[in-house]
Every structure is written in structure tokens, then in C-alpha cells.
Motif scaffolding. Sequence first.
Motif, short mmCIF file in Angstrom:
data_model
loop_
_atom_site.label_atom_id
_atom_site.label_comp_id
_atom_site.label_asym_id
_atom_site.label_seq_id
_atom_site.Cartn_x
_atom_site.Cartn_y
_atom_site.Cartn_z
N TYR A 180 -1.88 -3.77 -3.22
CA TYR A 180 -2.31 -2.38 -3.30
C TYR A 180 -2.85 -2.15 -4.70
CZ TYR A 180 -2.30 2.69 -3.34
OH TYR A 180 -2.69 4.00 -3.45
N VAL B 105 4.52 -1.63 4.18
CA VAL B 105 3.35 -1.24 4.98
C VAL B 105 2.67 -0.07 4.28
CG1 VAL B 105 2.57 -0.37 7.22
CG2 VAL B 105 4.47 -1.98 7.11
N GLY C 144 0.10 3.15 4.57
CA GLY C 144 -0.47 4.07 5.54
C GLY C 144 -1.05 5.28 4.84
N LYS C 145 -1.52 6.23 5.63
CA LYS C 145 -2.06 7.49 5.11
C LYS C 145 -1.26 8.63 5.71
CE LYS C 145 -6.24 6.66 3.08
NZ LYS C 145 -6.43 6.95 1.67
N LEU C 146 -0.95 9.62 4.88
CA LEU C 146 -0.27 10.81 5.32
C LEU C 146 -0.89 11.99 4.58
CD1 LEU C 146 2.07 12.03 6.99
CD2 LEU C 146 3.52 11.70 5.00
N ASP D 61 -2.34 7.95 0.22
CA ASP D 61 -1.76 6.64 0.48
C ASP D 61 -0.25 6.75 0.40
OD1 ASP D 61 -4.29 5.60 0.64
OD2 ASP D 61 -4.25 4.66 -1.34
N VAL E 52 5.25 2.61 3.06
CA VAL E 52 6.41 2.76 3.93
C VAL E 52 7.32 1.55 3.71
CG1 VAL E 52 7.21 3.01 6.31
CG2 VAL E 52 5.02 4.02 5.61
N HIS F 28 4.52 7.53 -2.76
CA HIS F 28 3.08 7.76 -2.88
C HIS F 28 2.68 7.71 -4.33
CE1 HIS F 28 3.39 11.90 -4.41
NE2 HIS F 28 4.42 12.01 -3.61
#
Length: 188
Positions: free
Chosen positions: A114, A161, A163-165, A169, A172, A185
Motif C-alpha cells: 500500500y 485487505v 478496501g474503500k469506505l 482507503d 481491514v 485509514h
Amino acid sequence: SHDYNGAVVSAGGRVFVVTQRDDTGRRNEALYAFDLATGNKLWMTPLRSTPNDVDVNASGNSTPCAEGERVWAIGVLGDVLCCEAASGKELWRAALPQPSKGDCQNWGCSPLLYGELLIVCGAKGGCAGSYTAFDKTSGKAAWTWPGAGESYGVNNAASPVLGKLAGRDVLVLIGYTTRELGGLHKPG
């Protein structure tokens, strides 16, 4: 002889895999690179060798990750390895700390890239449910997340993992001891 493989990843015309071989009473774990077109072995860089009587789950090999001219892998005993993708030359190595209590069987999680970070399961004082982020270039620890606390006898097989919320970014993370999900985040 028994071979235990993680899943493969391909990048730059190469295929990378972490494999354990049961050779003469020792499990010899290594990161391998193969030519994608021919299947020929290009190089092999050792992770760690363990006697067969050491209690590790030999089938829990992680999947390496690759980006540009680098490839990263985690060994079942917590070695985090960064190599040149073309030659297999070791660029850095870090050891995830062993838990302070309990019997952590192996690190079967796969690393996550990342930005400038390599995020892996495992942190000081914890076994399952803890995570460390390394600078992907230098191998220096950037941050750790201790998780929900120490667990006993649980594998570190929960890969982080992304993800997007709500347009952000979110990383998790799974903590086994309380059956909780953690979400981190990037500020800003």
C-alpha cells in the motif's frame, strides 16, 4: 520428499512462489522465481530451514507480492524478505517477533503493498490479530497494530485487505481473539 507451496504471483515476465521442501529431515523454505514463458527456474533465495520435528504448519505458505523490480515474501517462521525480482538478490530481511506466550504455528498470511508500505500479519508481543507495516524499500518498521490482544495457538493466516469506505482507503485487519474486524485509514 514433500513440497508445500503457496499460491503464485506473476510480474515482469516472472512467476514467484514460496515453497517448502522436505529434504533429509529439514524443511527448506525459499522464494523461487521462474520464467513465465518457459517455466525455467531463474533463481531461489532461502527463507529459513527448520528441522522436521519443529512444530510448524508446513502447508501454510504465503503468496508473495511483486511490484516493479522487487518481490516480497513471508516465511512460516516470520521472516519477511525483499529481493530484486530479476536476480533474487536479498535487499532486506526482517524477523517478525515470536509471541510472548502461546504456540504460534506459522505465518501463512500474504503481504499487502500500500503506497510505500508492506503490511503483514504479526507484531511484537502478539501472534494472530497483530500487524506490522514496513517501509517497502528499507525494511524499517513504520507502524504496528497490536490487535485485540494475545491469542493462543492460532495461525497468523489472516492477510490484510484493502478496501474503500465512504471514498477512503480502509485497511481491514482481523483479530482472532475477540472475533473483531479492525479498520485503519490513512489520515487526511
